[in-house]
Write an enzyme that holds these catalytic residues in place. Structure first.
Site, PDB file in Angstrom:
ATOM      1  N   HIS A  26       0.235 -24.863 -36.438  1.00 60.15           N
ATOM      2  CA  HIS A  26       0.944 -23.591 -36.582  1.00 60.15           C
ATOM      3  C   HIS A  26       1.880 -23.457 -35.387  1.00 60.15           C
ATOM      4  O   HIS A  26       1.460 -23.668 -34.251  1.00 60.15           O
ATOM      5  CB  HIS A  26      -0.052 -22.425 -36.623  1.00 60.15           C
ATOM      6  N   HIS A  45       7.279 -14.490 -38.234  1.00 61.72           N
ATOM      7  CA  HIS A  45       6.231 -15.089 -37.415  1.00 61.72           C
ATOM      8  C   HIS A  45       6.522 -16.558 -37.065  1.00 61.72           C
ATOM      9  O   HIS A  45       6.720 -16.862 -35.891  1.00 61.72           O
ATOM     10  CB  HIS A  45       4.906 -14.945 -38.171  1.00 61.72           C
ATOM     11  N   TYR A  78       7.628 -44.626 -51.046  1.00 64.84           N
ATOM     12  CA  TYR A  78       8.473 -45.015 -49.920  1.00 64.84           C
ATOM     13  C   TYR A  78       7.686 -45.117 -48.620  1.00 64.84           C
ATOM     14  O   TYR A  78       6.739 -44.371 -48.404  1.00 64.84           O
ATOM     15  CB  TYR A  78       9.605 -43.996 -49.749  1.00 64.84           C
ATOM     16  N   GLU A  90      -5.590 -17.250 -34.756  1.00 66.27           N
ATOM     17  CA  GLU A  90      -5.273 -17.604 -36.148  1.00 66.27           C
ATOM     18  C   GLU A  90      -6.288 -18.571 -36.747  1.00 66.27           C
ATOM     19  O   GLU A  90      -5.979 -19.288 -37.703  1.00 66.27           O
ATOM     20  CB  GLU A  90      -3.858 -18.198 -36.250  1.00 66.27           C
ATOM     21  N   TYR A 102      17.484 -33.296 -49.412  1.00 65.68           N
ATOM     22  CA  TYR A 102      16.363 -33.946 -50.121  1.00 65.68           C
ATOM     23  C   TYR A 102      15.077 -33.973 -49.303  1.00 65.68           C
ATOM     24  O   TYR A 102      13.974 -34.038 -49.850  1.00 65.68           O
ATOM     25  CB  TYR A 102      16.752 -35.355 -50.580  1.00 65.68           C
ATOM     26  N   HIS A 113       5.553 -21.435 -33.561  1.00 71.09           N
ATOM     27  CA  HIS A 113       6.599 -20.417 -33.514  1.00 71.09           C
ATOM     28  C   HIS A 113       7.904 -21.122 -33.147  1.00 71.09           C
ATOM     29  O   HIS A 113       8.563 -20.758 -32.176  1.00 71.09           O
ATOM     30  CB  HIS A 113       6.284 -19.360 -32.467  1.00 71.09           C
TER      31      HIS A 113
END
Ligand code: ZN
Length: 218
Positions: free
Chosen positions: A92, A155, A208, A73, A113, A94
């Site tokens: 990335h 994916h 924050y 990827e 939120y 899974h």
């Protein structure tokens, strides 16, 4: 940080992606920007067994140096670094609940939120394309517009950040939000926060917390 330090830091993050429940075995991949290119985890090796010298150095043309092949990827990582100068790291994964929601091709709406931690009022799900293709990278870039994270249909998920820690902790947050949304859907229809309520949260997130990496830990 220099290359040696970044290789070590990337190794720690790749291992943490397993210990924090995001990835198993060789699934998922992590990268960090280095100069005009980036370092990325190699293809087909278990994330929790990686060593610093196994990280693959790539340039923005997609050329890699060294004997190991980069993660399949790599295009997603390369294209994010090209399009988003503020991004220093890409994770990335899974992760199980993100994968489950992604198989419904369903993003995460404003049911909580903390969805705003990914930069907007929702977390989108990118369109489906075969793993490792330019089409998948294009779909991810579209879903990431104005966001720090997205799901990927059938994916998994992608999270980006201004540091390795920021990208990893956002990926953990996205996985947790997917689990919470799933559980809420089991017993009813979650009440969504409206646009005004989410805008208020995003405004608060700008001010924050103690972190200086641009992401929030509310
Ligand atoms: Zn994948």
């Amino acid at each position: 940080m220099n290359e040696r330090e970044l290789r070590a830091a990337l190794t720690v993050t790749a291992r943490q992606s397993v210990s924090q429940g995001l990835n198993t075995g060789a699934s998922g991949n992590v990268s960090v920007r280095l100069g005009e290119g980036f370092l990325i985890t190699p293809s087909g090796l278990a994330n929790d067994m990686l060593e610093p010298d196994q990280m693959v150095l790539m340039d923005m043309e997609g050329q890699s140096s060294g004997s190991l092949k980069p993660s399949s990827e790599w295009r997603i990582h390369r294209d994010i670094y090209r399009a988003r100068p503020e991004v220093q790291s890409v994770v990335h994964a899974h992760s199980p609940h993100a994968v489950s929601l992604s198989c419904l091709r369903r993003g995460i709406p404003s049911f909580h939120y903390m969805v705003a931690a990914a930069g907007g009022k929702d977390i989108r799900c990118a369109a489906y394309a075969t793993f490792g293709t330019q089409a998948l990278s294009d779909a991810v870039l579209t879903a990431l517009q104005g966001r720090h994270a997205c799901l990927m249909a059938n994916h998994g998920q992608v999270a980006v950040g201004a540091s390795l820690d920021a990208a990893l902790s956002l990926a953990v947050e996205v996985e947790e939000l997917c689990a919470q949304y799933w559980r809420a859907k089991l017993i009813g229809e979650p009440v969504l926060l409206n646009d005004m309520e989410m805008e208020e949260v995003m405004e608060r997130f700008k001010h924050y917390g103690q972190r200086r990496d641009g992401q929030q830990d509310a």
